[in-house]
Design a protein around this motif. Sequence first.
Motif, short mmCIF file in Angstrom:
data_model
loop_
_atom_site.label_atom_id
_atom_site.label_comp_id
_atom_site.label_asym_id
_atom_site.label_seq_id
_atom_site.Cartn_x
_atom_site.Cartn_y
_atom_site.Cartn_z
N ILE A 1 3.31 -77.88 44.41
CA ILE A 1 3.15 -78.74 43.23
C ILE A 1 4.23 -78.40 42.19
O ILE A 1 4.71 -79.30 41.48
N LYS A 2 4.65 -77.14 42.12
CA LYS A 2 5.76 -76.78 41.24
C LYS A 2 7.06 -77.43 41.71
O LYS A 2 7.89 -77.83 40.90
N GLU A 3 7.23 -77.52 43.04
CA GLU A 3 8.42 -78.18 43.59
C GLU A 3 8.43 -79.67 43.24
O GLU A 3 9.48 -80.22 42.93
N ASP A 4 7.26 -80.29 43.35
CA ASP A 4 7.14 -81.73 43.08
C ASP A 4 5.73 -82.02 42.59
O ASP A 4 4.77 -81.94 43.36
N PRO A 5 5.58 -82.35 41.30
CA PRO A 5 4.25 -82.63 40.75
C PRO A 5 3.49 -83.76 41.46
O PRO A 5 2.26 -83.83 41.38
N ASN A 6 4.20 -84.63 42.17
CA ASN A 6 3.53 -85.70 42.91
C ASN A 6 2.65 -85.17 44.04
O ASN A 6 1.76 -85.88 44.53
N PHE A 7 2.91 -83.94 44.48
CA PHE A 7 2.09 -83.35 45.54
C PHE A 7 0.65 -83.10 45.09
O PHE A 7 -0.24 -82.94 45.92
N LYS A 8 0.44 -83.07 43.78
CA LYS A 8 -0.91 -82.79 43.26
C LYS A 8 -1.92 -83.82 43.77
O LYS A 8 -3.04 -83.46 44.14
N LYS A 9 -1.52 -85.09 43.84
CA LYS A 9 -2.45 -86.11 44.33
C LYS A 9 -2.75 -85.93 45.81
O LYS A 9 -3.84 -86.25 46.28
N LEU A 10 -1.79 -85.37 46.57
CA LEU A 10 -2.03 -85.11 47.98
C LEU A 10 -2.97 -83.93 48.20
O LEU A 10 -3.65 -83.87 49.22
N LYS A 11 -2.98 -83.01 47.26
CA LYS A 11 -3.92 -81.89 47.39
C LYS A 11 -5.35 -82.40 47.32
O LYS A 11 -6.22 -81.95 48.05
N LYS A 12 -5.57 -83.39 46.46
CA LYS A 12 -6.92 -83.94 46.29
C LYS A 12 -7.31 -84.87 47.43
O LYS A 12 -8.44 -84.83 47.90
N LYS A 13 -6.39 -85.73 47.87
CA LYS A 13 -6.71 -86.71 48.91
C LYS A 13 -5.51 -86.84 49.84
O LYS A 13 -4.47 -87.34 49.45
#
Length: 116
Positions: A38-50
């Motif tokens: 998520i530090k590399e790319d904040p967009n990954f945060k949504k993938l962590k959830k779903k």
Amino acid sequence: MKREYNLWMSLKNGETGLGWDANANKLDCLDEWWDMKIKEDPNFKKLKKKQPSLELQYAWDQLYGDAVAGGDDCVSTSMDAKAFKEVHHKNVDKNVEAEYVESDDDLDVSQDGTQV
């Protein structure tokens, strides 16, 4: 949808040993790994959830994967319109020619019109 595929692939790109929790239908990774990503790319945060299901991942691979078809009759989503039209017209011409031949027997005719 291709943006989601590219994001998902960039998340997993270069990673080895990622587990898959089939019961939860998600990657089986430590929170520290997710925090780093998520530090590399904040967009990954949504993938962590779903995360995409295995079925969706398979469909994405079929649509957008690195598979390359060879030959003159191949088309690709990345082709320009002119190249697509050339392949399409060539295939239409082949199909029209094929309509006139109903069976292989139709091809076995001598010059005087009698069947060989």
